[in-house]
Design an enzyme around this catalytic site. Structure first.
Site, PDB file in Angstrom:
ATOM      1  CG  PHE A  95      48.881  58.559  55.544  1.00 23.53           C
ATOM      2  CD1 PHE A  95      47.567  58.509  55.078  1.00 23.53           C
ATOM      3  CD2 PHE A  95      49.904  58.180  54.672  1.00 23.53           C
ATOM      4  CE1 PHE A  95      47.281  58.079  53.789  1.00 23.53           C
ATOM      5  CE2 PHE A  95      49.627  57.755  53.391  1.00 23.53           C
ATOM      6  CZ  PHE A  95      48.329  57.696  52.945  1.00 23.53           C
ATOM      7  CG  LEU A 126      52.654  51.328  61.243  1.00 25.69           C
ATOM      8  CD1 LEU A 126      51.531  50.795  62.108  1.00 25.69           C
ATOM      9  CD2 LEU A 126      52.128  51.642  59.855  1.00 25.69           C
ATOM     10  CB  ALA A 145      58.534  56.695  61.583  1.00 19.18           C
ATOM     11  CB  THR A 148      61.369  59.539  66.254  1.00 17.78           C
ATOM     12  OG1 THR A 148      60.956  60.517  67.209  1.00 17.78           O
ATOM     13  CG2 THR A 148      60.179  58.658  65.932  1.00 17.78           C
ATOM     14  CB  THR A 180      60.250  53.457  53.573  1.00 19.59           C
ATOM     15  OG1 THR A 180      60.387  54.071  52.303  1.00 19.59           O
ATOM     16  CG2 THR A 180      61.537  53.745  54.350  1.00 19.59           C
ATOM     17  CG  ASP A 181      60.069  52.489  48.201  1.00 17.69           C
ATOM     18  OD1 ASP A 181      60.106  53.457  48.990  1.00 17.69           O
ATOM     19  OD2 ASP A 181      59.525  52.557  47.080  1.00 17.69           O
ATOM     20  CD  GLU A 182      61.522  57.603  50.671  1.00 21.86           C
ATOM     21  OE1 GLU A 182      62.402  58.400  50.980  1.00 21.86           O
ATOM     22  OE2 GLU A 182      60.317  57.909  50.569  1.00 21.86           O
ATOM     23  CE1 TYR A 235      60.869  57.962  56.849  1.00 26.56           C
ATOM     24  CE2 TYR A 235      61.143  57.839  54.459  1.00 26.56           C
ATOM     25  CZ  TYR A 235      60.503  57.431  55.614  1.00 26.56           C
ATOM     26  OH  TYR A 235      59.498  56.489  55.556  1.00 26.56           O
ATOM     27  CE  LYS A 293      60.804  53.469  58.600  1.00 26.66           C
ATOM     28  NZ  LYS A 293      59.801  53.290  59.700  1.00 26.66           N
ATOM     29  CG  ASN A 295      57.392  63.520  41.200  1.00 25.52           C
ATOM     30  OD1 ASN A 295      56.956  62.436  41.601  1.00 25.52           O
ATOM     31  ND2 ASN A 295      58.467  64.088  41.719  1.00 25.52           N
ATOM     32  CE1 TYR A 350      57.384  73.375  48.550  1.00 29.79           C
ATOM     33  CE2 TYR A 350      55.921  73.270  50.427  1.00 29.79           C
ATOM     34  CZ  TYR A 350      56.670  72.639  49.461  1.00 29.79           C
ATOM     35  OH  TYR A 350      56.696  71.263  49.412  1.00 29.79           O
TER      36      TYR A 350
HETATM   37  P1  NAD Z   1      52.943  59.863  59.535  1.00 27.42           P
HETATM   38  O1  NAD Z   1      54.030  60.881  59.678  1.00 27.42           O
HETATM   39  O2  NAD Z   1      51.669  60.232  58.886  1.00 27.42           O
HETATM   40  O3  NAD Z   1      52.577  59.275  60.972  1.00 27.42           O
HETATM   41  C1  NAD Z   1      53.538  58.968  61.933  1.00 27.42           C
HETATM   42  C2  NAD Z   1      52.837  58.812  63.269  1.00 27.42           C
HETATM   43  O4  NAD Z   1      53.841  58.495  64.245  1.00 27.42           O
HETATM   44  C3  NAD Z   1      52.139  60.097  63.753  1.00 27.42           C
HETATM   45  O5  NAD Z   1      50.860  59.777  64.255  1.00 27.42           O
HETATM   46  C4  NAD Z   1      53.032  60.617  64.853  1.00 27.42           C
HETATM   47  O6  NAD Z   1      52.328  61.330  65.852  1.00 27.42           O
HETATM   48  C5  NAD Z   1      53.639  59.330  65.386  1.00 27.42           C
HETATM   49  N1  NAD Z   1      54.950  59.567  66.009  1.00 27.42           N
HETATM   50  C6  NAD Z   1      55.990  60.264  65.496  1.00 27.42           C
HETATM   51  N2  NAD Z   1      57.005  60.296  66.372  1.00 27.42           N
HETATM   52  C7  NAD Z   1      56.599  59.586  67.456  1.00 27.42           C
HETATM   53  C8  NAD Z   1      57.209  59.258  68.690  1.00 27.42           C
HETATM   54  N3  NAD Z   1      58.442  59.687  68.996  1.00 27.42           N
HETATM   55  N4  NAD Z   1      56.515  58.502  69.574  1.00 27.42           N
HETATM   56  C9  NAD Z   1      55.267  58.064  69.278  1.00 27.42           C
HETATM   57  N5  NAD Z   1      54.640  58.363  68.142  1.00 27.42           N
HETATM   58  C10 NAD Z   1      55.290  59.114  67.231  1.00 27.42           C
HETATM   59  O7  NAD Z   1      53.659  58.636  58.804  1.00 27.42           O
HETATM   60  P2  NAD Z   1      53.045  57.568  57.789  1.00 27.42           P
HETATM   61  O8  NAD Z   1      53.161  58.091  56.414  1.00 27.42           O
HETATM   62  O9  NAD Z   1      51.746  57.105  58.298  1.00 27.42           O
HETATM   63  O10 NAD Z   1      54.129  56.398  57.940  1.00 27.42           O
HETATM   64  C11 NAD Z   1      53.958  55.382  58.930  1.00 27.42           C
HETATM   65  C12 NAD Z   1      55.105  54.398  58.812  1.00 27.42           C
HETATM   66  O11 NAD Z   1      55.128  53.823  57.504  1.00 27.42           O
HETATM   67  C13 NAD Z   1      56.489  55.042  59.023  1.00 27.42           C
HETATM   68  O12 NAD Z   1      57.279  54.131  59.758  1.00 27.42           O
HETATM   69  C14 NAD Z   1      57.021  55.218  57.606  1.00 27.42           C
HETATM   70  O13 NAD Z   1      58.431  55.162  57.598  1.00 27.42           O
HETATM   71  C15 NAD Z   1      56.409  54.022  56.899  1.00 27.42           C
HETATM   72  N6  NAD Z   1      56.171  54.181  55.449  1.00 27.42           N
HETATM   73  C16 NAD Z   1      55.501  55.292  54.968  1.00 27.42           C
HETATM   74  C17 NAD Z   1      55.258  55.402  53.597  1.00 27.42           C
HETATM   75  C18 NAD Z   1      54.489  56.561  53.029  1.00 27.42           C
HETATM   76  O14 NAD Z   1      54.376  56.697  51.811  1.00 27.42           O
HETATM   77  N7  NAD Z   1      53.893  57.428  53.834  1.00 27.42           N
HETATM   78  C19 NAD Z   1      55.707  54.398  52.713  1.00 27.42           C
HETATM   79  C20 NAD Z   1      56.389  53.297  53.247  1.00 27.42           C
HETATM   80  C21 NAD Z   1      56.605  53.191  54.622  1.00 27.42           C
HETATM   81  P1  TYD Z   2      56.842  63.019  48.868  1.00 33.06           P
HETATM   82  O1  TYD Z   2      55.350  62.935  48.856  1.00 33.06           O
HETATM   83  O2  TYD Z   2      57.503  63.966  49.811  1.00 33.06           O
HETATM   84  O3  TYD Z   2      57.371  61.519  49.090  1.00 33.06           O
HETATM   85  P2  TYD Z   2      58.883  60.914  48.980  1.00 33.06           P
HETATM   86  O4  TYD Z   2      59.859  62.024  48.974  1.00 33.06           O
HETATM   87  O5  TYD Z   2      58.973  60.102  50.237  1.00 33.06           O
HETATM   88  O6  TYD Z   2      58.897  60.094  47.739  1.00 33.06           O
HETATM   89  O7  TYD Z   2      57.342  63.386  47.407  1.00 33.06           O
HETATM   90  C1  TYD Z   2      56.984  62.592  46.283  1.00 33.06           C
HETATM   91  C2  TYD Z   2      57.702  63.162  45.073  1.00 33.06           C
HETATM   92  O8  TYD Z   2      57.169  64.466  44.798  1.00 33.06           O
HETATM   93  C3  TYD Z   2      59.196  63.368  45.289  1.00 33.06           C
HETATM   94  O9  TYD Z   2      59.882  63.106  44.076  1.00 33.06           O
HETATM   95  C4  TYD Z   2      59.316  64.838  45.642  1.00 33.06           C
HETATM   96  C5  TYD Z   2      58.195  65.475  44.837  1.00 33.06           C
HETATM   97  N1  TYD Z   2      57.604  66.696  45.443  1.00 33.06           N
HETATM   98  C6  TYD Z   2      57.491  67.868  44.676  1.00 33.06           C
HETATM   99  O10 TYD Z   2      57.881  67.905  43.499  1.00 33.06           O
HETATM  100  N2  TYD Z   2      56.945  68.975  45.278  1.00 33.06           N
HETATM  101  C7  TYD Z   2      56.518  68.973  46.578  1.00 33.06           C
HETATM  102  O11 TYD Z   2      56.050  70.024  47.079  1.00 33.06           O
HETATM  103  C8  TYD Z   2      56.618  67.750  47.337  1.00 33.06           C
HETATM  104  C9  TYD Z   2      56.163  67.687  48.753  1.00 33.06           C
HETATM  105  C10 TYD Z   2      57.169  66.638  46.711  1.00 33.06           C
END
Ligand code: NAD
Ligand code: TYD
Length: 348
Positions: free
Chosen positions: A12, A82, A84, A101, A131-133, A156, A160, A255, A347
């Site tokens: 993503f 990135l 993960a 990973t 991530t902020d998590e 998770y 991280k 949410n 679900y």
């Molecule tokens: P995502 O799950 O959409 O994409 C992860 C990508 O990494 C995928 O393309 C997957 O194929 C690849 N991948 C996974 N395991 C792998 C491995 N062992 N070797 C090589 N490639 C591998 O994740 P995202 O939401 O795009 O997040 C990207 C980064 O940003 C992550 O490090 C995540 O912790 C961080 N991040 C995400 C968010 C969010 O809201 N999505 C917020 C803050 C930080």
């Molecule tokens: P999510 O998109 O999984 O991100 P994160 O857990 O990393 O914050 O979830 C965002 C918020 O939405 C979180 O509080 C969990 C909630 N959530 C639901 O209520 N229902 C769902 O089906 C999902 C996937 C998340």
């Protein structure tokens, strides 16, 4: 020419970062390394697949031998990491995949980068995207700043947090130049429909229940993915080595409030009576160990580097909904096969 490795560039956020770098910097050779797990999808980046400054490499960061030879072969000057496992719910059912990973995979990249450049790190950089998590969960008030102590609560977040610590330890021990950014929840095009926003768009489109965990009063701080990619670009070029930057849009939503806004936008765009989508809201069992609130203070990034988000949440969400409505082929492709099995397990 600089050789830049971007890991996870078929996912993503990674796909937006790869696109931005390939299009903005013709003088960089961009290598996109991705294992193409369920979350990785080359359809996210078909538009840049043939660019002369772009190479895709399918490979796994867990494979230490492969990673070492890749670094030796391409002599990467800089890395933006990135790749993960990224979904909290999956980390609850299978924590080891996250440790393998996110922790060991990151360590493999760090070792390979150190072995390549130790003794001469001039103009080299390991940029770790996090991530902020890692900071844990907030009460009703307060914001995460860069010095907030780590207190990760899900497997998770813990994986991280561990990877952030290992990156810093390599900086301290080997004088490896690094930078880390910790971002809030992202939304936008190409997000796999297991995360809240794309899952709910998909379900509204298909008239399926909207599974709200617990009381729905959990708070997240949402940032449009293209604004995250721009922040990464800025930090990559102007950020201070060994520093951490928090990225977020001062944009907190419970949410339930977010879901109601999404329902209103979809009712309008699908041309259905007001209130139709909201009827699908279904309260389900809460997530185990669910973090109550995340909120980022991005003052350092805006004051030091002049970054600010480019869209309001309403605008960003509307663009995101449009993208999912216009890209039903993408959505159908990713929601077939293994995803269906995952959905059934989660679900029912
Ligand atoms: P995502 O799950 O959409 O994409 C992860 C990508 O990494 C995928 O393309 C997957 O194929 C690849 N991948 C996974 N395991 C792998 C491995 N062992 N070797 C090589 N490639 C591998 O994740 P995202 O939401 O795009 O997040 C990207 C980064 O940003 C992550 O490090 C995540 O912790 C961080 N991040 C995400 C968010 C969010 O809201 N999505 C917020 C803050 C930080
Ligand atoms: P999510 O998109 O999984 O991100 P994160 O857990 O990393 O914050 O979830 C965002 C918020 O939405 C979180 O509080 C969990 C909630 N959530 C639901 O209520 N229902 C769902 O089906 C999902 C996937 C998340």
């Amino acid at each position: 020419m600089k050789n830049i490795l971007i890991t996870g560039g078929a996912g993503f956020i990674g796909s937006h970062v790869v696109r931005l770098f390939v299009n903005t910097y013709p003088n960089y050779n961009i290598f996109n390394l991705d294992a193409l797990t369920y979350a990785g999808n080359l359809e996210n980046i078909t538009d840049i697949a043939d660019a002369s400054n772009y190479t895709f490499i399918k490979g796994d960061i867990k494979d230490i031998g492969f990673i070492n030879s890749l670094f030796q072969k391409h002599q990467f000057d800089r890395v933006i990491h990135l790749a993960a496992e990224s979904h909290v719910d999956r980390s609850i059912t299978n924590p080891n995949a996250f440790i393998e990973t996110n922790v060991l995979g990151t360590a493999n990249l760090l070792n390979a980068f150190r072995d390549l450049w130790l003794g001469n790190f001039d103009d080299k950089l390991f940029y770790h995207v996090s991530t902020d998590e890692v900071y844990g969960s907030l009460g009703k008030t307060g914001l995460f700043v860069e010095t907030t102590p780590y207190d990760p609560q899900s497997p998770y977040a813990a994986s991280k947090a561990a990877s952030d610590h290992i990156v810093r330890s390599f900086g301290n021990t080997y004088q490896m130049p690094f930078v880390i950014s910790n971002c809030s929840n992202n939304y936008g095009a190409n997000q796999f429909p297991e995360k809240l926003i794309p899952l709910f768009i998909h379900n509204i489109k298909n008239n399926k229940p909207l599974p709200v965990y617990g009381d729905g009063n959990y708070t997240r701080d949402w940032l449009y993915v293209e604004d995250h990619a721009k922040a990464i670009d800025l930090i990559f070029h102007k950020g201070k080595v060994t520093e951490t930057y928090n990225i977020g849009g001062f944009n907190e939503w419970t949410n339930l409030n977010l879901i109601h806004l999404l329902c209103e936008q979809l009712d309008k765009k699908l041309d259905q009576p007001k209130g139709t989508a909201a009827k699908l809201i279904t309260y389900v069992k809460d997530r185990a160990g669910h973090d109550r609130r995340y909120a980022i203070d991005a003052t350092k990034l805006s004051e030091e580097l002049g970054w600010k988000p480019s869209v309001t949440f309403e605008e960003g969400l509307s663009k995101t909904v449009d993208w999912y409505l216009e890209n039903s082929v993408w959505l159908n492709n990713v929601t077939s096969g293994t995803y269906k099995k995952y959905y059934k397990k989660m679900y029912g």
